[in-house]
Structures are given as C-alpha cells and as structure tokens.
Motif scaffolding. Structure first.
Motif, PDB file in Angstrom:
ATOM      1  N   VAL A  58       1.225  28.249 -15.693  1.00 53.37           N
ATOM      2  CA  VAL A  58       1.592  27.158 -14.794  1.00 53.37           C
ATOM      3  C   VAL A  58       1.813  25.886 -15.597  1.00 53.37           C
ATOM      4  O   VAL A  58       0.986  25.535 -16.441  1.00 53.37           O
ATOM      5  N   LEU A  59       2.935  25.206 -15.328  1.00 52.52           N
ATOM      6  CA  LEU A  59       3.175  23.876 -15.858  1.00 52.52           C
ATOM      7  C   LEU A  59       3.099  22.927 -14.675  1.00 52.52           C
ATOM      8  O   LEU A  59       3.818  23.084 -13.688  1.00 52.52           O
ATOM      9  N   SER A  60       2.194  21.980 -14.777  1.00 57.92           N
ATOM     10  CA  SER A  60       1.939  21.081 -13.664  1.00 57.92           C
ATOM     11  C   SER A  60       1.991  19.647 -14.158  1.00 57.92           C
ATOM     12  O   SER A  60       1.147  19.222 -14.936  1.00 57.92           O
ATOM     13  N   HIS A  61       2.990  18.893 -13.696  1.00 56.70           N
ATOM     14  CA  HIS A  61       3.190  17.522 -14.157  1.00 56.70           C
ATOM     15  C   HIS A  61       2.795  16.517 -13.080  1.00 56.70           C
ATOM     16  O   HIS A  61       3.122  16.693 -11.902  1.00 56.70           O
ATOM     17  N   SER A  62       2.084  15.496 -13.491  1.00 53.14           N
ATOM     18  CA  SER A  62       1.754  14.335 -12.671  1.00 53.14           C
ATOM     19  C   SER A  62       1.058  14.738 -11.370  1.00 53.14           C
ATOM     20  O   SER A  62       0.037  15.419 -11.404  1.00 53.14           O
ATOM     21  N   GLN A  63       1.615  14.343 -10.249  1.00 53.07           N
ATOM     22  CA  GLN A  63       0.969  14.594  -8.956  1.00 53.07           C
ATOM     23  C   GLN A  63       0.813  16.086  -8.662  1.00 53.07           C
ATOM     24  O   GLN A  63      -0.099  16.489  -7.958  1.00 53.07           O
ATOM     25  N   GLY A  65      -0.366  18.217 -10.553  1.00 49.59           N
ATOM     26  CA  GLY A  65      -1.686  18.599 -11.062  1.00 49.59           C
ATOM     27  C   GLY A  65      -2.752  18.427  -9.996  1.00 49.59           C
ATOM     28  O   GLY A  65      -3.598  19.302  -9.787  1.00 49.59           O
ATOM     29  N   SER A  66      -2.711  17.317  -9.299  1.00 46.69           N
ATOM     30  CA  SER A  66      -3.654  17.083  -8.191  1.00 46.69           C
ATOM     31  C   SER A  66      -3.455  18.090  -7.082  1.00 46.69           C
ATOM     32  O   SER A  66      -4.414  18.634  -6.536  1.00 46.69           O
ATOM     33  N   GLY A  81      -8.240  34.518 -11.177  1.00 50.10           N
ATOM     34  CA  GLY A  81      -8.089  35.568 -12.174  1.00 50.10           C
ATOM     35  C   GLY A  81      -6.653  35.913 -12.485  1.00 50.10           C
ATOM     36  O   GLY A  81      -6.366  36.573 -13.476  1.00 50.10           O
ATOM     37  N   LYS A  82      -5.748  35.479 -11.652  1.00 49.84           N
ATOM     38  CA  LYS A  82      -4.319  35.731 -11.864  1.00 49.84           C
ATOM     39  C   LYS A  82      -3.701  34.731 -12.838  1.00 49.84           C
ATOM     40  O   LYS A  82      -2.610  34.928 -13.320  1.00 49.84           O
ATOM     41  N   ILE A  83      -4.402  33.642 -13.100  1.00 47.54           N
ATOM     42  CA  ILE A  83      -3.857  32.562 -13.926  1.00 47.54           C
ATOM     43  C   ILE A  83      -4.257  32.767 -15.380  1.00 47.54           C
ATOM     44  O   ILE A  83      -5.434  32.835 -15.708  1.00 47.54           O
ATOM     45  N   ALA A  84      -3.259  32.863 -16.246  1.00 48.29           N
ATOM     46  CA  ALA A  84      -3.515  33.007 -17.680  1.00 48.29           C
ATOM     47  C   ALA A  84      -3.720  31.653 -18.337  1.00 48.29           C
ATOM     48  O   ALA A  84      -4.586  31.508 -19.190  1.00 48.29           O
ATOM     49  N   ALA A  85      -2.926  30.649 -17.937  1.00 54.36           N
ATOM     50  CA  ALA A  85      -3.037  29.326 -18.545  1.00 54.36           C
ATOM     51  C   ALA A  85      -2.355  28.291 -17.668  1.00 54.36           C
ATOM     52  O   ALA A  85      -1.429  28.605 -16.926  1.00 54.36           O
ATOM     53  N   ILE A  86      -2.836  27.055 -17.793  1.00 58.03           N
ATOM     54  CA  ILE A  86      -2.233  25.931 -17.093  1.00 58.03           C
ATOM     55  C   ILE A  86      -2.034  24.809 -18.102  1.00 58.03           C
ATOM     56  O   ILE A  86      -2.941  24.490 -18.871  1.00 58.03           O
ATOM     57  N   ALA A  87      -0.836  24.225 -18.109  1.00 56.04           N
ATOM     58  CA  ALA A  87      -0.575  23.030 -18.908  1.00 56.04           C
ATOM     59  C   ALA A  87      -0.398  21.869 -17.932  1.00 56.04           C
ATOM     60  O   ALA A  87       0.475  21.913 -17.059  1.00 56.04           O
ATOM     61  N   LEU A 104     -13.568  27.392 -10.674  1.00 58.81           N
ATOM     62  CA  LEU A 104     -12.413  26.538 -10.946  1.00 58.81           C
ATOM     63  C   LEU A 104     -12.747  25.523 -12.032  1.00 58.81           C
ATOM     64  O   LEU A 104     -11.943  25.297 -12.937  1.00 58.81           O
ATOM     65  N   GLY A 105     -13.932  24.927 -11.962  1.00 59.95           N
ATOM     66  CA  GLY A 105     -14.338  23.987 -12.999  1.00 59.95           C
ATOM     67  C   GLY A 105     -14.355  24.625 -14.377  1.00 59.95           C
ATOM     68  O   GLY A 105     -13.897  24.026 -15.353  1.00 59.95           O
ATOM     69  N   SER A 106     -14.847  25.847 -14.449  1.00 63.49           N
ATOM     70  CA  SER A 106     -14.874  26.569 -15.734  1.00 63.49           C
ATOM     71  C   SER A 106     -13.466  26.825 -16.248  1.00 63.49           C
ATOM     72  O   SER A 106     -13.207  26.690 -17.450  1.00 63.49           O
ATOM     73  N   LEU A 107     -12.549  27.208 -15.346  1.00 64.22           N
ATOM     74  CA  LEU A 107     -11.167  27.438 -15.750  1.00 64.22           C
ATOM     75  C   LEU A 107     -10.552  26.151 -16.292  1.00 64.22           C
ATOM     76  O   LEU A 107      -9.951  26.148 -17.364  1.00 64.22           O
ATOM     77  N   LEU A 108     -10.719  25.055 -15.574  1.00 58.77           N
ATOM     78  CA  LEU A 108     -10.087  23.794 -15.959  1.00 58.77           C
ATOM     79  C   LEU A 108     -10.666  23.208 -17.246  1.00 58.77           C
ATOM     80  O   LEU A 108     -10.006  22.419 -17.922  1.00 58.77           O
ATOM     81  N   GLU A 109     -11.882  23.605 -17.603  1.00 58.32           N
ATOM     82  CA  GLU A 109     -12.490  23.116 -18.838  1.00 58.32           C
ATOM     83  C   GLU A 109     -12.430  24.141 -19.969  1.00 58.32           C
ATOM     84  O   GLU A 109     -13.000  23.922 -21.030  1.00 58.32           O
ATOM     85  N   SER A 110     -11.725  25.227 -19.744  1.00 55.94           N
ATOM     86  CA  SER A 110     -11.644  26.286 -20.750  1.00 55.94           C
ATOM     87  C   SER A 110     -10.419  26.106 -21.646  1.00 55.94           C
ATOM     88  O   SER A 110      -9.599  25.218 -21.447  1.00 55.94           O
ATOM     89  N   ASP A 111     -10.321  27.000 -22.621  1.00 53.55           N
ATOM     90  CA  ASP A 111      -9.162  27.009 -23.512  1.00 53.55           C
ATOM     91  C   ASP A 111      -7.892  27.460 -22.798  1.00 53.55           C
ATOM     92  O   ASP A 111      -6.817  27.406 -23.381  1.00 53.55           O
ATOM     93  N   GLN A 112      -8.005  27.911 -21.561  1.00 51.40           N
ATOM     94  CA  GLN A 112      -6.836  28.323 -20.791  1.00 51.40           C
ATOM     95  C   GLN A 112      -6.052  27.131 -20.252  1.00 51.40           C
ATOM     96  O   GLN A 112      -4.960  27.308 -19.740  1.00 51.40           O
ATOM     97  N   CYS A 113      -6.608  25.940 -20.358  1.00 53.58           N
ATOM     98  CA  CYS A 113      -5.942  24.738 -19.855  1.00 53.58           C
ATOM     99  C   CYS A 113      -5.677  23.768 -20.993  1.00 53.58           C
ATOM    100  O   CYS A 113      -6.539  23.537 -21.833  1.00 53.58           O
TER     101      CYS A 113
END
Length: 138
Positions: A58-63, A65-66, A81-87, A104-113
């Motif tokens: 997932v590429l998420s820019h600006s708003q 992301g929220s 579990g379907k999400i490999a990475a988010i930029a 979700l907090g763990s995902l957002l603070e992991s190396d996947q983001c």
C-alpha cells in the motif's frame, strides 16, 4: 504482488474516507470470495489470491494515511495479515490512535511500514543516490 495507491480525493475531497472504505472493502471482499471458492473446489482459482499470506503493498499519501489507519482500526485482524507493507508519505495519521488495537499498532511500528516526511519547506536540491562519487561501486 498486489499494489494499491490510495487516492481519497478521487470522488472529491469531502468523500475521502468513504472512498477509501469502499475501495478497501471491495478489495478484501474479492479476496475473501476467492479464498472461499478455492477452499470449496478442488481446482485452484486463476485469480489473484492472498491465501498464502500478505502480498498487498500500500502507498498512502497525506490524508489517505489517516483514512487507511481509521479503516484498519475498524476491521478485523485477519485483514492485517493480508498486508505485506505500507509506505506512508507525508501521512497525517497518529500512532496513538492504535492504543486499543495492538495488532495494528504493531504493524504500523514494524519494518513493514516506511514513513517518508518532507522536512524542509524550501527543498531546492535533488538527492541522487548514484552520484559520481559512488559510481565506482557499480
């Protein structure tokens, strides 16, 4: 590999969250339907499936992301579990929003983001990772 670039302004700036919700719901519902078809039939499906683990990038820019974080807060953990990475680029979300959703907090603070934030208002130079100084390495 499946890539999604979220554009919450596709239907106007007042419909951003609704646009992200509809897009993500449709995407996850298609994969859920595909997974159910594969498990009920003996023949493998020809369509893209995420049943083997996360391969959604997932590429998420600006708003957006929220909007994405708000969407994921409301969804079950199985979608994470379907999400490999988010930029996230210049995202406006806040990690404190995930205090009640540890997955979700763990995902957002992991190396996947990855988080990219423009730090300067007057950015007048280009970063060239392959400068002449480094060309001898290639």
């Amino acid at each position: 590999m499946n890539v999604i670039i979220l554009d919450p302004n596709a239907r106007g700036d007042r419909n951003g969250m609704d646009t992200v919700r509809k897009s993500m719901d449709d995407l996850f519902q298609r994969w859920k339907d595909d997974d159910e078809k594969e498990s009920s039939s003996q023949e493998p499906s020809n369509s893209l499936s995420l049943s083997n683990g996360g391969n959604l990038f997932v590429l998420s820019h600006s708003q957006s992301g929220s909007h994405l974080v708000r969407y994921l807060l409301d969804k079950s953990e199985r979608n994470l579990g379907k999400i490999a990475a988010i930029a996230f680029t210049d995202s406006t979300h806040n990690l404190n929003w995930t205090s009640k959703n540890k997955c979700l907090g763990s995902l957002l603070e992991s190396d996947q983001c990855l988080y990219f934030k423009r730090a300067e208002d007057n950015f007048d130079h280009t970063i060239n990772p392959r400068s002449n100084q480094n060309m001898d390495q290639y």
